[in-house]
Design a protein around this motif. Sequence first.
Motif, PDB file in Angstrom:
ATOM      1  N   GLY A  71      48.091  48.065  63.131  1.00 49.55           N
ATOM      2  CA  GLY A  71      47.934  46.837  63.909  1.00 49.55           C
ATOM      3  C   GLY A  71      48.703  46.869  65.205  1.00 49.55           C
ATOM      4  O   GLY A  71      49.780  47.443  65.277  1.00 49.55           O
ATOM      5  N   ASP A  74      49.220  42.141  69.072  1.00 49.94           N
ATOM      6  CA  ASP A  74      48.428  40.917  69.103  1.00 49.94           C
ATOM      7  C   ASP A  74      47.256  40.936  68.124  1.00 49.94           C
ATOM      8  O   ASP A  74      46.363  40.117  68.190  1.00 49.94           O
ATOM      9  CB  ASP A  74      47.909  40.682  70.524  1.00 49.94           C
ATOM     10  N   GLU A  75      47.258  41.909  67.205  1.00 50.02           N
ATOM     11  CA  GLU A  75      46.161  41.965  66.242  1.00 50.02           C
ATOM     12  C   GLU A  75      46.685  41.643  64.856  1.00 50.02           C
ATOM     13  O   GLU A  75      47.850  41.857  64.550  1.00 50.02           O
ATOM     14  CB  GLU A  75      45.566  43.381  66.198  1.00 50.02           C
ATOM     15  N   ARG A  76      45.800  41.156  64.008  1.00 49.71           N
ATOM     16  CA  ARG A  76      46.184  40.939  62.613  1.00 49.71           C
ATOM     17  C   ARG A  76      46.203  42.303  61.938  1.00 49.71           C
ATOM     18  O   ARG A  76      45.317  43.115  62.150  1.00 49.71           O
ATOM     19  CB  ARG A  76      45.143  40.040  61.941  1.00 49.71           C
ATOM     20  N   ALA A  77      47.199  42.536  61.121  1.00 50.00           N
ATOM     21  CA  ALA A  77      47.342  43.855  60.491  1.00 50.00           C
ATOM     22  C   ALA A  77      46.226  44.114  59.491  1.00 50.00           C
ATOM     23  O   ALA A  77      45.750  43.213  58.817  1.00 50.00           O
ATOM     24  CB  ALA A  77      48.691  43.942  59.781  1.00 50.00           C
ATOM     25  N   ASP A  87      41.595  43.477  55.349  1.00 45.88           N
ATOM     26  CA  ASP A  87      42.347  42.490  56.099  1.00 45.88           C
ATOM     27  C   ASP A  87      43.588  42.172  55.268  1.00 45.88           C
ATOM     28  O   ASP A  87      43.491  42.071  54.059  1.00 45.88           O
ATOM     29  CB  ASP A  87      41.443  41.242  56.199  1.00 45.88           C
ATOM     30  N   ARG A  89      46.377  39.512  54.240  1.00 39.54           N
ATOM     31  CA  ARG A  89      46.810  38.115  54.334  1.00 39.54           C
ATOM     32  C   ARG A  89      47.931  37.887  53.342  1.00 39.54           C
ATOM     33  O   ARG A  89      48.088  38.631  52.393  1.00 39.54           O
ATOM     34  CB  ARG A  89      45.642  37.195  53.948  1.00 39.54           C
ATOM     35  N   TRP A 131      51.184  39.973  49.366  1.00 39.67           N
ATOM     36  CA  TRP A 131      50.147  40.443  50.286  1.00 39.67           C
ATOM     37  C   TRP A 131      48.833  40.532  49.537  1.00 39.67           C
ATOM     38  O   TRP A 131      48.764  41.059  48.427  1.00 39.67           O
ATOM     39  CB  TRP A 131      50.476  41.837  50.823  1.00 39.67           C
ATOM     40  N   GLN A 178      41.519  49.932  64.325  1.00 41.19           N
ATOM     41  CA  GLN A 178      41.857  49.354  63.029  1.00 41.19           C
ATOM     42  C   GLN A 178      40.750  49.641  62.027  1.00 41.19           C
ATOM     43  O   GLN A 178      39.970  48.774  61.646  1.00 41.19           O
ATOM     44  CB  GLN A 178      42.055  47.851  63.162  1.00 41.19           C
TER      45      GLN A 178
END
Lengths: 399, 114
Positions: A71, A74-77, A87, A89, A131, A178
């Motif tokens: 990531g 500025d990106e979601r990991a 993804d 979360r 996670w 990614q």
Amino acid sequence: LASLQRSFNNCKNKEVQATLQIAKLNEEDLNPTIHCLSFGENVSSADYCLMELDDTLCKHIEAGQSLVIRGDKDERAVLCSCDKTYDLRIANTSNLLLFVPGCKTPDQLPITQDRACVVHAEIWGFCNSYWEPRKQRPKLKKLKKLLMENPYAGVPLAGQEESKENRYTMQDLLERIQASEEEIKNHLVTIHACQIDGCWCGLDFDYEMKLLSHVTQLVDSESWSFNKVPLQTSLEELAPLEPREMIEHCLNCYGRRYTDKGEVFYALHEDKVCRGLALMLLQNAVKFNLKEFQEVWQQSVPEGMSTRLEQLKGVVLVDRASSPETISLLKVEDLPEDTLERFNLLFTLREKWTEEDITTYIQDLCGEKQTTGALLTKFARSSLQNGIKVFNSRRPVAT
Amino acid sequence: MVQIVIRGSVDGCSPPQWLLVELQGEMVSRHNSGLAGNVMGDLLYTKEGVPVLIVGHHILYGKLVKLEKPFAIPMETDHQGLTSTSYTVSALIKQKLIFKTRPKPIITNVPKKV
């Protein structure tokens, strides 16, 4: 030390027995092993420590394989295995989760034992969040963008040096995209990327079409069956025009390689060739008269190949409402990756869409277990027009 | 872009399995001295395999449940001063003991009926 341990255990036993008595638990009903749980000296909240794994990921880990979190700031990991992207979360629970290394389950305990046995188990950590990886479509649009920064466009003119900047090795790509390695490799094939001196770059579209034209014209002039294009002869005939590696690359992109009696041939893929030539024709026009287009298109493909509009699904938009009917270029791969942005753009291009037409342009947005129907329900509004179901924007859009 | 590797194991073997204990509510130490180093409680199993937890003055009955999705516990790998961050899965959790029932207080002095 052993006797100290034993006396400690005896004390503990007495304590435990007293507790059992007070708690009105019958010793006969219990397994003789008692776990005395305590918090380790270094125990602390282990937030961000637990990661949920699905079956595939768990097997990966148990086999000793690795996962990579990728990531930008500025990106979601995302979490990548060798061939899938997830993804990442954080899921919260109102319950307290304690992790205990030395704790056994009933099936792991001996049941035949005379005396109570005390096992000391330390709680390593505790948390109430973890996670949660969720499978998602990899973000590959960036890949094409990177590779088109400096695409290969043929041998440079005399006196000019070919720029080697902005060309990426596989390692470079893994650090910027990614997605999992396998997903990246598959996409490189899809976008006809080529490798020059170990670095990947895209193919300039006009140059790609030039290569394809050379090949199809050669097939016609030699009267070969498009299913049996000899590699050697093609290279010899076309070498004066273009580098051999590029001719072979073109054949790899548009055909299937096979060997017959020791000689290498290519079976050109009808759909791919027809689609390529259609793109070439539509590239420079905003709209084309549909009927005229179809005539020119059929004439441009090799002998024996048939053109069909179905071959152009996802790359063209046919307007049957206008008179005369028209066709224009609209490639799904050029559209925004973000779902809301995609819908906004589609409705800006056309106010009302039939289900069939719009499905083609939103299919790739579907995550796991998601249907285009669900997306349409969420992002569009349906109505009937002349008895046919059409979709339009939920909000006013400037057309 | 950051790339953080999570290794399955250092020696190629499957990571050890730990147990998860799930409780409702919060855990606070008696004298507010923090949890570290303190006893939490006693865990017992009935002969039928029902887990029983005695915490302070409470007794809780629970269930052994196989997790639908196992948990991994990645811990930072000791890499002796190398700059890249990497983690190794130190343990896997495939089962949990969940205590969802209301804790029953253990009453030490039951007044006798007169």
